[in-house]
Design an enzyme around this catalytic site. Structure first.
Site, PDB file in Angstrom:
ATOM      1  N   ASN A  83     -42.763 -38.228 105.384  1.00 18.19           N
ATOM      2  CA  ASN A  83     -43.104 -39.114 107.011  1.00 18.19           C
ATOM      3  C   ASN A  83     -42.035 -39.972 107.797  1.00 18.19           C
ATOM      4  O   ASN A  83     -41.116 -40.724 107.214  1.00 18.19           O
ATOM      5  CB  ASN A  83     -43.778 -40.831 105.933  1.00 18.19           C
ATOM      6  N   HIS A 120     -40.807 -42.631 109.820  1.00 19.07           N
ATOM      7  CA  HIS A 120     -41.482 -44.020 109.833  1.00 19.07           C
ATOM      8  C   HIS A 120     -40.868 -44.591 110.978  1.00 19.07           C
ATOM      9  O   HIS A 120     -40.176 -44.479 111.449  1.00 19.07           O
ATOM     10  CB  HIS A 120     -41.078 -45.260 108.938  1.00 19.07           C
ATOM     11  N   LYS A 180     -27.282  -9.683 100.137  1.00 13.96           N
ATOM     12  CA  LYS A 180     -26.547  -9.950 101.613  1.00 13.96           C
ATOM     13  C   LYS A 180     -27.061 -11.648 101.919  1.00 13.96           C
ATOM     14  O   LYS A 180     -28.689 -11.345 102.141  1.00 13.96           O
ATOM     15  CB  LYS A 180     -26.365  -9.218 102.092  1.00 13.96           C
ATOM     16  N   ARG A 236     -51.252 -47.720 113.528  1.00 12.83           N
ATOM     17  CA  ARG A 236     -49.638 -46.919 113.040  1.00 12.83           C
ATOM     18  C   ARG A 236     -49.028 -45.810 114.023  1.00 12.83           C
ATOM     19  O   ARG A 236     -50.316 -44.994 114.077  1.00 12.83           O
ATOM     20  CB  ARG A 236     -49.637 -47.028 111.521  1.00 12.83           C
ATOM     21  N   PHE A 260     -52.906 -47.198 106.973  1.00  9.97           N
ATOM     22  CA  PHE A 260     -52.089 -47.036 105.747  1.00  9.97           C
ATOM     23  C   PHE A 260     -52.866 -48.453 105.110  1.00  9.97           C
ATOM     24  O   PHE A 260     -52.447 -49.789 105.282  1.00  9.97           O
ATOM     25  CB  PHE A 260     -50.949 -46.876 105.562  1.00  9.97           C
ATOM     26  N   THR A 313     -23.340  -5.330  98.490  1.00  9.41           N
ATOM     27  CA  THR A 313     -24.110  -6.741  99.709  1.00  9.41           C
ATOM     28  C   THR A 313     -23.620  -6.036 101.217  1.00  9.41           C
ATOM     29  O   THR A 313     -24.716  -6.138 102.311  1.00  9.41           O
ATOM     30  CB  THR A 313     -23.518  -7.664 100.053  1.00  9.41           C
ATOM     31  N   ASP A 314     -22.802  -4.866 101.728  1.00  8.84           N
ATOM     32  CA  ASP A 314     -22.454  -4.797 102.809  1.00  8.84           C
ATOM     33  C   ASP A 314     -23.142  -3.294 103.101  1.00  8.84           C
ATOM     34  O   ASP A 314     -23.289  -3.628 104.122  1.00  8.84           O
ATOM     35  CB  ASP A 314     -20.575  -4.379 102.739  1.00  8.84           C
ATOM     36  N   GLN A 361     -50.911 -37.665 103.350  1.00  9.81           N
ATOM     37  CA  GLN A 361     -52.202 -36.847 102.265  1.00  9.81           C
ATOM     38  C   GLN A 361     -53.129 -36.566 103.325  1.00  9.81           C
ATOM     39  O   GLN A 361     -53.774 -34.941 102.624  1.00  9.81           O
ATOM     40  CB  GLN A 361     -51.917 -37.389 101.173  1.00  9.81           C
TER      41      GLN A 361
END
Length: 302
Positions: A249, A251, A14, A176, A159, A59-60, A223
């Site tokens: 990322n 931006h 479930k 940045r 970067f 599942t119940d 990274q």
């Protein structure tokens, strides 16, 4: 039926059982809010091949078990899943393992008249806590985690030095905005005595270390920051063997205000939601035992 067609790996259960537990043993109530999935593994061949449901725990029934176990409280999503896993694998001989997953949603008390209210809450939208339990025979794998933890540093990120070809338009920068939605899952060492762990304290500490790791160093790339965050957790927690990350990322592009006769000293940005860089990696101990089965079914992580 063709003789060269057989039943492969299978599981069932479930999915996404929403359960909210209110503890009312005093005037000051407590709330626990989970989304739980239960999946059983074992001898279910007859159900698939012959339509024989003798081994099919409905599942119940799995859903009702989750609600019944919540009556005694949750404690932590990890502890709750461990209880469920033990129940299903010990109650039914043919259930040899399974996979149980939970998302946990945090609520804060509403501040009213200068004090925390006893029984009124506001949803804490900072992140979603996650947990996954996998039992495979006598072996238990437990993974804690979080997702949707949005973080941003407004400087100390750049970067530069990346390859450039005819399709490169991105300009190098040494200052940045670095922003991401952290999804992280950490796997406890196989054989850990889970009864000795305070999972709530462990979670709070790991989350705090991840946030500290995000802030501490100049970031030459997402990274690098990811690896620093994972290293910080593993150095502080010997019971954790590996931590996986999936970090987009988010931006932020500097807006050109020159058409309006204005400068822009790195202050006004356009936040782009897509496309985005997607950074995924595992930070692990060199001697960590492999546990591929623990990660099976967890999407979004390499």
């Amino acid at each position: 039926m063709s003789s060269n067609i057989i039943l492969g790996e299978n599981q069932y259960g479930k999915a996404e059982v929403r359960v909210v537990k209110i503890t009312r043993d005093s005037d000051r109530h407590e709330i626990e809010d989970l989304n739980v999935t239960s999946q059983l593994r074992g001898d279910f061949a007859a159900a698939h091949l012959e339509g024989d449901n003798a081994h099919v725990v409905a599942t119940d029934t799995q859903k009702n078990t989750i609600y019944a176990f919540a009556r005694d409280g949750v404690g932590s999503p990890e502890a709750f899943l461990l209880r469920l896993g033990e129940h299903f694998t010990s109650s039914f001989d043919w259930v040899t393992g399974g996979r149980w997953e939970a998302e946990s949603y945090s609520w804060n008390r509403i501040q009213a008249h200068g004090a925390e209210h006893d029984h009124s809450f506001v949803r804490n939208g900072q992140e979603v806590r996650t947990a996954v339990l996998v039992r495979d025979g006598a072996t238990t794998h437990l993974i804690s985690g979080l997702k949707d933890l949005t973080v941003l540093k407004s400087t100390q990120s750049g970067f530069v030095g990346y390859p450039k070809d005819r399709y490169t338009t991105l300009q190098e920068t040494t200052d940045r905005i670095l922003a991401t939605d952290v999804s992280a899952r950490w796997r406890f060492k196989t054989g850990t005595d889970f009864s000795a762990l305070d999972f709530n304290k462990n979670y709070d500490d790991v989350k705090g270390l991840l946030l500290e790791g995000f802030t501490e160093k100049y970031s030459h790339a997402l990274q690098q920051t990811l690896f620093d965050m994972g290293t910080k957790v593993l150095e502080a927690h010997s019971e954790i063997d590996e931590i996986k990350f999936s970090m987009p990322n988010k931006h932020h592009f500097l807006v050109d205000l020159s058409p309006f006769g204005l400068d822009n000293p790195n202050e006004v940005f356009y936040a782009a939601d897509r496309p985005y860089g997607l950074i995924e990696a595992t930070v692990q101990r060199e001697d960590a035992a492999p546990a591929a089965i623990a990660w099976s079914g967890i999407a979004g992580f390499c």
